[in-house]
Design a protein around this motif. Structure first.
Motif, PDB file in Angstrom:
ATOM      1  N   ARG A  14       0.842  -1.211   0.000  1.00  9.57           N
ATOM      2  CA  ARG A  14       0.000   0.000   0.000  1.00  9.57           C
ATOM      3  C   ARG A  14       0.869   1.251   0.000  1.00  9.57           C
ATOM      4  NH1 ARG A  14      -3.930  -2.564  -1.740  1.00  9.57           N
ATOM      5  NH2 ARG A  14      -5.496  -3.391  -0.352  1.00  9.57           N
ATOM      6  N   GLN A  17       2.218   1.707  -3.452  1.00  9.66           N
ATOM      7  CA  GLN A  17       1.154   2.209  -4.322  1.00  9.66           C
ATOM      8  C   GLN A  17       0.936   3.701  -4.089  1.00  9.66           C
ATOM      9  OE1 GLN A  17      -2.693   0.564  -3.446  1.00  9.66           O
ATOM     10  NE2 GLN A  17      -3.561   1.209  -5.404  1.00  9.66           N
ATOM     11  N   ALA A  98      -5.469   6.152  -2.089  1.00  8.52           N
ATOM     12  CA  ALA A  98      -4.313   5.309  -1.753  1.00  8.52           C
ATOM     13  C   ALA A  98      -3.881   5.544  -0.303  1.00  8.52           C
ATOM     14  CB  ALA A  98      -3.151   5.597  -2.705  1.00  8.52           C
ATOM     15  N   ALA A 101      -6.350   3.780   1.941  1.00  7.32           N
ATOM     16  CA  ALA A 101      -6.125   2.330   1.948  1.00  7.32           C
ATOM     17  C   ALA A 101      -4.903   1.973   2.795  1.00  7.32           C
ATOM     18  CB  ALA A 101      -5.941   1.821   0.522  1.00  7.32           C
ATOM     19  N   ARG A 102      -3.842   2.763   2.655  1.00  7.23           N
ATOM     20  CA  ARG A 102      -2.630   2.513   3.463  1.00  7.23           C
ATOM     21  C   ARG A 102      -2.933   2.687   4.943  1.00  7.23           C
ATOM     22  NH1 ARG A 102      -0.005   5.898   6.089  1.00  7.23           N
ATOM     23  NH2 ARG A 102      -0.674   7.634   4.807  1.00  7.23           N
TER      24      ARG A 102
END
Length: 144
Positions: A14, A17, A98, A101-102
């Motif tokens: 993550r 990304q 992103a 999500a991380r």
């Protein structure tokens, strides 16, 4: 597979990304800045074009063609700026997603770490209690 084994891997993925999206956003910002400066340059060039009093029809036509070409360049630069700003807005949205999500995986990792520490603390406390009970029982047997 326990969470302790796969969460760090997912967290690294993550983060990678998010870093990749951040690089794309930086490039989109740079492109938008370049497009804006080019639009300013082309607009200034068009504004500085003076309609000279042409002596012949051919000179007049050449002057009009030059101004039309400059106007087309300004329109193209404005279009490029519009697309660059749209790419930037899309990239910022992707970067936000992103990062979200991380952070979700980070929270999972933090919860797992807290559970591990809690389990270790409970085990240490039980061991200490057992030692204390054993000592107490040994002292009672010795005393009585």
């Amino acid at each position: 597979m326990s969470a302790r084994k796969w969460v760090p891997t997912v967290l690294r993925a993550r983060q990678a990304q998010e870093d990749l999206v951040a690089q794309r956003v930086a490039l989109a910002r740079r492109d938008a800045g370049l497009a804006l400066s080019q639009l300013g340059e082309h607009t200034a060039r068009l504004a500085n074009m003076v309609t000279a009093s042409s002596r012949t029809a051919l000179e007049f036509q050449a002057e009009v063609a030059r101004q039309q070409a400059a106007a087309a360049t300004v329109a193209a630069a404005a279009n490029r700026l519009m697309f660059a700003e749209a790419r930037l807005a899309t990239g910022v949205g992707e970067l936000t997603e992103a990062a979200r999500a991380r952070r979700s995986v980070e929270k999972l990792s933090e919860r797992d770490e807290q559970d591990r520490l809690s389990t270790a603390t409970s085990a240490a406390q039980r061991e200490q209690d057992e030692v204390s009970i054993s000592r107490h029982n040994a002292e009672r047997r010795a005393a009585g």
